[in-house]
Design a protein around this motif. Structure first.
Motif, PDB file in Angstrom:
ATOM      1  N   SER A 151       0.830  -1.208   0.000  1.00  0.00           N
ATOM      2  CA  SER A 151       0.000   0.000   0.000  1.00  0.00           C
ATOM      3  C   SER A 151       0.864   1.257   0.000  1.00  0.00           C
ATOM      4  CB  SER A 151      -0.916   0.022   1.216  1.00  0.00           C
ATOM      5  OG  SER A 151      -1.861  -1.011   1.125  1.00  0.00           O
ATOM      6  N   LEU A 152       1.980   1.221   0.718  1.00  0.00           N
ATOM      7  CA  LEU A 152       2.880   2.375   0.724  1.00  0.00           C
ATOM      8  C   LEU A 152       3.443   2.634  -0.670  1.00  0.00           C
ATOM      9  CD1 LEU A 152       4.806   1.834   4.082  1.00  0.00           C
ATOM     10  CD2 LEU A 152       3.129   3.609   3.563  1.00  0.00           C
ATOM     11  N   GLN A 153       3.739   1.579  -1.423  1.00  0.00           N
ATOM     12  CA  GLN A 153       4.256   1.748  -2.775  1.00  0.00           C
ATOM     13  C   GLN A 153       3.220   2.385  -3.695  1.00  0.00           C
ATOM     14  OE1 GLN A 153       5.616  -2.165  -3.874  1.00  0.00           O
ATOM     15  NE2 GLN A 153       7.648  -1.800  -3.017  1.00  0.00           N
ATOM     16  N   ARG A 154       1.947   2.123  -3.452  1.00  0.00           N
ATOM     17  CA  ARG A 154       0.897   2.732  -4.276  1.00  0.00           C
ATOM     18  C   ARG A 154       0.684   4.198  -3.920  1.00  0.00           C
ATOM     19  NH1 ARG A 154      -3.952   0.748  -3.124  1.00  0.00           N
ATOM     20  NH2 ARG A 154      -3.263  -0.740  -1.561  1.00  0.00           N
ATOM     21  N   LEU A 155       0.996   4.594  -2.681  1.00  0.00           N
ATOM     22  CA  LEU A 155       0.699   5.940  -2.209  1.00  0.00           C
ATOM     23  C   LEU A 155       1.894   6.883  -2.206  1.00  0.00           C
ATOM     24  CD1 LEU A 155      -1.539   4.890   0.806  1.00  0.00           C
ATOM     25  CD2 LEU A 155      -2.306   5.976  -1.322  1.00  0.00           C
ATOM     26  N   ILE A 156       3.117   6.364  -2.381  1.00  0.00           N
ATOM     27  CA  ILE A 156       4.327   7.186  -2.291  1.00  0.00           C
ATOM     28  C   ILE A 156       5.146   7.038  -3.560  1.00  0.00           C
ATOM     29  CG2 ILE A 156       6.476   7.560  -1.026  1.00  0.00           C
ATOM     30  CD1 ILE A 156       5.094   6.380   1.443  1.00  0.00           C
ATOM     31  N   ASP A 157       5.602   8.168  -4.112  1.00  0.00           N
ATOM     32  CA  ASP A 157       6.567   8.168  -5.200  1.00  0.00           C
ATOM     33  C   ASP A 157       7.946   8.210  -4.535  1.00  0.00           C
ATOM     34  OD1 ASP A 157       8.225   8.579  -7.352  1.00  0.00           O
ATOM     35  OD2 ASP A 157       7.079  10.246  -8.184  1.00  0.00           O
ATOM     36  N   TYR A 158       8.534   7.031  -4.298  1.00  0.00           N
ATOM     37  CA  TYR A 158       9.765   6.940  -3.526  1.00  0.00           C
ATOM     38  C   TYR A 158      10.923   7.708  -4.163  1.00  0.00           C
ATOM     39  CZ  TYR A 158       7.890   3.588  -0.206  1.00  0.00           C
ATOM     40  OH  TYR A 158       7.154   2.996   0.799  1.00  0.00           O
ATOM     41  N   GLY A 159      11.019   7.693  -5.480  1.00  0.00           N
ATOM     42  CA  GLY A 159      12.101   8.427  -6.155  1.00  0.00           C
ATOM     43  C   GLY A 159      12.011   9.922  -5.898  1.00  0.00           C
ATOM     44  N   ALA A 160      10.825  10.481  -6.000  1.00  0.00           N
ATOM     45  CA  ALA A 160      10.649  11.916  -5.771  1.00  0.00           C
ATOM     46  C   ALA A 160      10.881  12.280  -4.307  1.00  0.00           C
ATOM     47  CB  ALA A 160       9.246  12.348  -6.206  1.00  0.00           C
ATOM     48  N   VAL A 161      10.447  11.422  -3.386  1.00  0.00           N
ATOM     49  CA  VAL A 161      10.645  11.716  -1.963  1.00  0.00           C
ATOM     50  C   VAL A 161      12.126  11.634  -1.610  1.00  0.00           C
ATOM     51  CG1 VAL A 161      10.109  10.971   0.384  1.00  0.00           C
ATOM     52  CG2 VAL A 161       8.314  11.009  -1.335  1.00  0.00           C
ATOM     53  N   ARG A 162      12.849  10.648  -2.154  1.00  0.00           N
ATOM     54  CA  ARG A 162      14.300  10.577  -1.913  1.00  0.00           C
ATOM     55  C   ARG A 162      14.991  11.831  -2.416  1.00  0.00           C
ATOM     56  NH1 ARG A 162      13.592   5.249  -3.837  1.00  0.00           N
ATOM     57  NH2 ARG A 162      13.735   3.770  -2.125  1.00  0.00           N
ATOM     58  N   THR A 163      14.609  12.268  -3.604  1.00  0.00           N
ATOM     59  CA  THR A 163      15.197  13.477  -4.182  1.00  0.00           C
ATOM     60  C   THR A 163      14.906  14.694  -3.312  1.00  0.00           C
ATOM     61  OG1 THR A 163      14.956  12.531  -6.395  1.00  0.00           O
ATOM     62  CG2 THR A 163      15.274  14.910  -6.258  1.00  0.00           C
ATOM     63  N   SER A 164      13.732  14.755  -2.706  1.00  0.00           N
ATOM     64  CA  SER A 164      13.393  15.895  -1.855  1.00  0.00           C
ATOM     65  C   SER A 164      14.124  15.854  -0.521  1.00  0.00           C
ATOM     66  CB  SER A 164      11.883  15.949  -1.612  1.00  0.00           C
ATOM     67  OG  SER A 164      11.467  14.936  -0.705  1.00  0.00           O
ATOM     68  N   LEU A 165      14.456  14.674  -0.036  1.00  0.00           N
ATOM     69  CA  LEU A 165      15.119  14.552   1.263  1.00  0.00           C
ATOM     70  C   LEU A 165      16.628  14.778   1.197  1.00  0.00           C
ATOM     71  CD1 LEU A 165      13.244  11.484   2.785  1.00  0.00           C
ATOM     72  CD2 LEU A 165      13.122  13.855   3.550  1.00  0.00           C
ATOM     73  N   ARG A 166      17.267  14.425   0.079  1.00  0.00           N
ATOM     74  CA  ARG A 166      18.734  14.509  -0.006  1.00  0.00           C
ATOM     75  C   ARG A 166      19.273  15.898   0.337  1.00  0.00           C
ATOM     76  NH1 ARG A 166      18.247  10.740  -4.469  1.00  0.00           N
ATOM     77  NH2 ARG A 166      18.975   8.749  -3.682  1.00  0.00           N
ATOM     78  N   PRO A 167      18.790  16.991  -0.276  1.00  0.00           N
ATOM     79  CA  PRO A 167      19.367  18.294   0.084  1.00  0.00           C
ATOM     80  C   PRO A 167      19.067  18.707   1.520  1.00  0.00           C
ATOM     81  CG  PRO A 167      17.727  18.538  -1.666  1.00  0.00           C
ATOM     82  CD  PRO A 167      17.854  17.091  -1.357  1.00  0.00           C
ATOM     83  N   GLN A 168      17.961  18.270   2.077  1.00  0.00           N
ATOM     84  CA  GLN A 168      17.623  18.628   3.451  1.00  0.00           C
ATOM     85  C   GLN A 168      18.543  17.923   4.442  1.00  0.00           C
ATOM     86  OE1 GLN A 168      13.295  18.717   4.371  1.00  0.00           O
ATOM     87  NE2 GLN A 168      13.113  17.877   2.295  1.00  0.00           N
ATOM     88  N   LEU A 169      19.002  16.723   4.086  1.00  0.00           N
ATOM     89  CA  LEU A 169      19.838  15.943   4.985  1.00  0.00           C
ATOM     90  C   LEU A 169      21.320  16.241   4.826  1.00  0.00           C
ATOM     91  CD1 LEU A 169      18.020  12.513   4.652  1.00  0.00           C
ATOM     92  CD2 LEU A 169      17.823  14.184   6.502  1.00  0.00           C
TER      93      LEU A 169
END
Length: 194
Positions: free
Chosen positions: A42-60
Motif C-alpha cells: 500500500s505504501l508503494q501505491r501511495l508514495i513516489d519513492y524516487g521523488a521523496v528521496r530526491t526531496s530529502l537529499r538536500p535537506q539531509l
C-alpha cells in the motif's frame, strides 16, 4: 420521476466534487495506517519513492548550495560554467531511505520530524495516544500540502501531487529545521550475508 433523477445527479456531482478535493487527506491517512500496519504494498501505491528521496537529499546534506537551483547560462554564464567543472563533493548525512521505512513514516506522520529515523517498533507510542491531525498548508487542483506540528511547534510538511482524477501520491517531505540524529544501525540477520 424527473425530480428524483435530477436530485440523484446533483447528489452524485456533489459527492464527486467533494471526493476530488478530499482525496489528498485520504492519501495522508492511508499512508499513516499503511505505515502502522507495515503494509509495504500500500505504501508503494501511495508514495513516489524516487521523488521523496530526491526531496530529502538536500535537506539531509546540510549544504546550502544543494538547496539552491543551479544558475542558468543566461543569468550567470560564468557561474554555470564553473558549476559544470567543479568536483561534486559527496553528500554527507543520513541516508534518505532511513526516513522511508514504515516505522519512520509512521513517526513522520505523528509529527516526530527528524527524530522519526530513530523510531522502532519497540519505541512506538501507544495506540491510545492520538496522532496529531494534519493541517492544510496549500490546497490546489494538482498539488496539496499538509503539515503535522509537534509539541515544540516544528512542522513536517507533506506534499501530495495528483496522478489521476482521484489518485494522489506523496512526492515531497519537508523536514523541520535542525540536526538529524544518527539512524541506528540495523543488526544483520543471522544466516544472511551481504
Amino acid at each position: 420521476m424527473k425530480r428524483i433523477i435530477g436530485n440523484l445527479l446533483v447528489f452524485g456531482l456533489v459527492v464527486a466534487v467533494v471526493s476530488f478535493f478530499v482525496a489528498p487527506a485520504v492519501a495522508f491517512f492511508g499512508i499513516r495506517s499503511a505505515a502502522q500496519a507495515d503494509d509495504v504494498a500500500s505504501l508503494q501505491r501511495l508514495i513516489d519513492y524516487g521523488a521523496v528521496r530526491t526531496s530529502l537529499r538536500p535537506q539531509l546534506s546540510g549544504r546550502a548550495e544543494a538547496l539552491t537551483p543551479a544558475p542558468s547560462f543566461m543569468e550567470d554564464p560564468i557561474g554555470a560554467v564553473r558549476r559544470q567543472f567543479e568536483a561534486v563533493a559527496p553528500v554527507v548525512g543520513p541516508d534518505p531511505d532511513a526516513f522511508l521505512t514504515p516505522d519512520a513514516l509512521d513517526g513522520l506522520m505523528r509529527g516526530q520530524g527528524r527524530y522519526a529515523i530513530v523510531q522502532s517498533a519497540a519505541t512506538m507510542p501507544e495506540d491510545s495516544e492520538p496522532a496529531p491531525m494534519p493541517s492544510p498548508k496549500y490546497w490546489g487542483i494538482n498539488v496539496a500540502r499538509l503539515a503535522v506540528t509537534d509539541e515544540g511547534g516544528s512542522e513536517t510538511i507533506f506534499t501530495f501531487e495528483r496522478r489521476g482524477p482521484f489518485e494522489w501520491k506523496l512526492v515531497h517531505i519537508g523536514l523541520p529545521d535542525g540536526a538529524t540524529p544518527a539512524a541506528p544501525s540495523q543488526a544483520p540477520v543471522r544466516g544472511v550475508t551481504k
